[in-house]
Design a protein around this motif. Structure first.
Motif, PDB file in Angstrom:
ATOM      1  N   ASP A 166     -58.083  35.346 -61.856  1.00  0.00           N
ATOM      2  CA  ASP A 166     -57.443  34.129 -62.356  1.00  0.00           C
ATOM      3  C   ASP A 166     -57.933  33.928 -63.792  1.00  0.00           C
ATOM      4  O   ASP A 166     -59.020  33.404 -64.040  1.00  0.00           O
ATOM      5  N   LEU A 167     -57.084  34.415 -64.708  1.00  0.00           N
ATOM      6  CA  LEU A 167     -57.520  34.413 -66.118  1.00  0.00           C
ATOM      7  C   LEU A 167     -57.794  33.000 -66.624  1.00  0.00           C
ATOM      8  O   LEU A 167     -58.699  32.789 -67.441  1.00  0.00           O
ATOM      9  N   PRO A 172     -66.628  33.021 -66.250  1.00  0.00           N
ATOM     10  CA  PRO A 172     -67.610  33.587 -65.331  1.00  0.00           C
ATOM     11  C   PRO A 172     -68.933  32.832 -65.451  1.00  0.00           C
ATOM     12  O   PRO A 172     -69.235  32.240 -66.491  1.00  0.00           O
ATOM     13  N   PRO A 173     -69.765  32.818 -64.396  1.00  0.00           N
ATOM     14  CA  PRO A 173     -71.057  32.122 -64.460  1.00  0.00           C
ATOM     15  C   PRO A 173     -71.854  32.597 -65.650  1.00  0.00           C
ATOM     16  O   PRO A 173     -71.701  33.723 -66.122  1.00  0.00           O
ATOM     17  N   THR A 178     -71.723  38.122 -73.737  1.00  0.00           N
ATOM     18  CA  THR A 178     -70.698  38.985 -74.337  1.00  0.00           C
ATOM     19  C   THR A 178     -69.438  38.961 -73.503  1.00  0.00           C
ATOM     20  O   THR A 178     -68.316  38.841 -74.032  1.00  0.00           O
ATOM     21  N   TYR A 179     -69.600  39.047 -72.214  1.00  0.00           N
ATOM     22  CA  TYR A 179     -68.442  39.040 -71.335  1.00  0.00           C
ATOM     23  C   TYR A 179     -67.760  37.676 -71.371  1.00  0.00           C
ATOM     24  O   TYR A 179     -66.532  37.581 -71.391  1.00  0.00           O
ATOM     25  N   ARG A 180     -68.540  36.589 -71.387  1.00  0.00           N
ATOM     26  CA  ARG A 180     -67.946  35.261 -71.452  1.00  0.00           C
ATOM     27  C   ARG A 180     -67.128  35.090 -72.745  1.00  0.00           C
ATOM     28  O   ARG A 180     -66.030  34.527 -72.732  1.00  0.00           O
ATOM     29  N   ALA A 181     -67.667  35.571 -73.873  1.00  0.00           N
ATOM     30  CA  ALA A 181     -66.911  35.477 -75.128  1.00  0.00           C
ATOM     31  C   ALA A 181     -65.637  36.308 -75.065  1.00  0.00           C
ATOM     32  O   ALA A 181     -64.578  35.898 -75.555  1.00  0.00           O
TER      33      ALA A 181
END
Length: 600
Positions: A166-167, A172-173, A178-181
């Motif tokens: 679900d974009l 994400p927690p 880096t992944y959150r950005a």
């Protein structure tokens, strides 16, 4: 071009130039002062409202991802803050100008602009996680960040991770920043695609509901799931772009402050491919001085001044040219023979003096012409009678009517001598009035000269029964021509003897009167009335014409006397009373020192 027109154009040019220069200088100084005041005003207003203006415009760009529609925002900001706001791309292309929105001419703006790169901000939790990782690695490179009960592994691999199912769900927690950005950048791009789809398919505004993740509001997500899927699918299929974004974020050094700076820069670069282009915001004075309102009164005032200058110039030109025109017309009439023409004189200025000089010249010419005509008439009159007599006698002799006799020939000879004397006197008078009568002044004793003249005329006086008395007790020196002075004395004494009856007396007196030498010739003759005295020095005038012809006078003697005396620096006057006689007074400059005179 007429003289009046030249004066009019010249004065109008000077007046117009002066008015224009004054108006230009006044407007220049006024505009310069207004510009200075405006700069102070715009600086103060900018300091007060710049943060609000930049924030509002940035929010619009972030929510819309493009600039169309920003003019309403800029217009509202300009109205509320009183500033002139102008948006330009960094290439100098104008996007919107509040003055244009208000349908005014574009006013000046400050050279210093504010740069705006309208990209969304990284989630605050992501920034904190990146800062804590960098700090922990500075302290102990091998230590991993503890977040709650979970340990985060060291830097991510180069392989691009999968996107959340679900974009547009929550990020994400807090784990790997880096992944959150990465997910936030993808969300922002997909959200822009989704809202543009909503705007095209329904009445929804093509703007994001939120400035932060997930950017789409609940109403937007439920309004058209198809548009949400469109945005997700479009971004998910652009694998090249996803790879580039992830590679750029994953390359960041995770040590110290460099990590958060690199992550922020990468996020901004990735988002800049989706959002609106960067712009420069310029500020100027919004309530600019209404020079258009100032121009109308200024134009009316300048026009009124020019009209007044034109009217005044026309009046001056007329006042200056009218006397000149009158003088020109009078000069032409004078040249054509109208010697009685005169021009009016008013005031004491140069033109009035010029008019007075012209009138004096015309008067002199008229008097000269009248004297010339009178001279011709007088000469004709004086010569007509003796010539008629001569002609009559000669015709009588030729016809045998008159017998020739010595007495007749003696009378004819006397008549010719009289005409010769008249002609000689006319020649002397003409030379004197032309200034060509020669003089040889020398030191002269006027008393001695008078005694000599009296001696010469005593024989004629005795024959007429007139006594000649001389009163010259002392020498009186003058500088004069002896021959001409004898001529003066001869004429005066001849007239005195001629008009004095038998038993009368002629008195000659020489004396000094201050600086003058005075010669007086007084007779006890018939005298003259005041009108006759005023004409006694006129040519050919005589108080008793019959007696004049009988005694053989030419009528020019006193005229010649006055001319000779005047040429030698003196003057001659006459006084008379009827029945008591006439007195002629000659005044000449006296010489006190003969030696000094001879030295000169």
């Amino acid at each position: 071009m007429s003289f009046r027109l030249r004066i009019f154009l010249l004065v109008l040019l000077v007046a117009g130039t002066a008015i224009g220069a004054t108006a230009w200088m006044t407007l220049s100084l006024t505009s310069r002062e207004v510009y200075r005041v405006d700069q102070v005003r715009v600086t103060e207003a900018r300091e007060q409202h710049e943060e609000e203006i930049v924030g509002t415009i940035r929010r619009f760009a972030v929510l819309h991802g493009r600039w169309p529609g920003v003019d309403a925002v800029v217009g509202d900001l300009a109205e509320r803050t009183g500033l002139h706001i102008r948006l330009e791309t960094r290439e100098g292309e104008a996007l919107v100008d509040s003055d244009h929105l208000e349908q005014k001419s574009t006013g000046p703006v400050q050279l210093q602009s504010t740069s705006l790169d309208p990209i969304p901000w990284i989630d605050q939790a992501t920034q904190e996680a990146a800062r804590r990782i960098g700090t922990a690695r500075d302290r102990e490179p091998e230590v991993v960040l503890r977040t709650g009960e979970r340990l985060v592994t060291p830097p991510p691999t180069r392989a691009r991770p999968a996107l959340p199912a679900d974009l547009f769900g929550p990020l994400p927690p807090v784990g790997d920043p880096t992944y959150r950005a990465y997910v936030q950048v993808v969300q922002y791009r997909a959200a822009l695609v989704a809202v543009r789809c909503l705007g095209e398919s329904s009445a929804w505004d093509s703007a994001l509901a939120l400035e932060q993740s997930p950017y789409l509001g609940p109403d937007q997500r439920t309004a058209s799931p198809a548009c949400v899927d469109t945005g997700t699918d479009k971004v998910s299929r652009d694998t090249g772009w996803l790879e580039d974004v992830w590679a750029q974020l994953a390359e960041c050094d995770r040590t110290g402050e460099a990590f958060i700076k690199c992550l922020t820069a990468g996020f901004g670069q990735a988002a800049s491919t989706t959002t609106a282009v960067p712009v420069e915001i310029f500020f100027g004075v919004g309530q600019e001085t209404d020079f258009a309102g100032l121009r109308r009164p200024a134009l009316i005032g300048a026009t009124a001044l020019l009209v007044a200058a034109a009217v005044g110039t026309a009046w001056i030109a007329r006042r200056v040219s009218r006397p000149v025109r009158l003088l020109t017309g009078a000069s032409l009439q004078l040249a054509s023979g109208r010697l009685d023409v005169r021009v009016p004189t008013h005031g004491q200025d140069d033109l009035a003096r010029l008019s007075g000089a012209f009138n004096a010249m015309a008067e002199a010419l008229q008097r000269s012409e009248e004297r010339q005509r009178r001279l011709v008439a007088d000469v004709a009159h004086e010569l007509r009678t003796p010539l008629s007599n001569l002609r009559g006698y000669l015709e009588g002799l030729a016809d045998g009517v008159i017998e020739p006799s010595p007495e007749l020939f003696a009378s004819l000879h006397e008549e010719t001598l009289l005409q010769r004397r008249i002609l000689d006197d006319l020649q002397v008078l003409a030379l004197a009035e032309a200034g060509e009568l020669g003089y040889a002044p020398v030191p002269l004793d006027l008393s001695e000269l008078t005694e000599t003249a009296a001696t010469v005329h005593r024989a004629v006086a005795q024959n007429a029964g007139v006594e000649v008395v001389v009163d010259a007790p002392e020498p009186v020196e003058v500088c004069a021509d002896p021959d001409r002075m004898r001529q003066v004395l001869g004429n005066l004494m001849s007239n005195a003897i001629r008009y004095t009856d038998a038993g009368g007396r002629v008195e000659l007196r020489v004396a000094r009167d201050g600086p003058d030498a005075v010669l007086t010739v007084r007779d006890t003759g018939v005298g003259m009335n005041p009108e006759e005295v005023s004409r006694v020095f006129d040519r050919f005038w005589r108080a008793d014409p019959a007696r004049h012809r009988a005694t053989g006078g030419s009528g020019l003697g006193l005229t010649i006397v006055r001319r000779i005396v005047a040429d030698q620096g003196g003057d001659v006057t006459a006084t008379s009373e009827p029945g008591l006689g006439t007195t002629f007074t000659v005044r000449l400059p006296a010489v006190t020192d003969i030696a000094t005179l001879l030295d000169k």
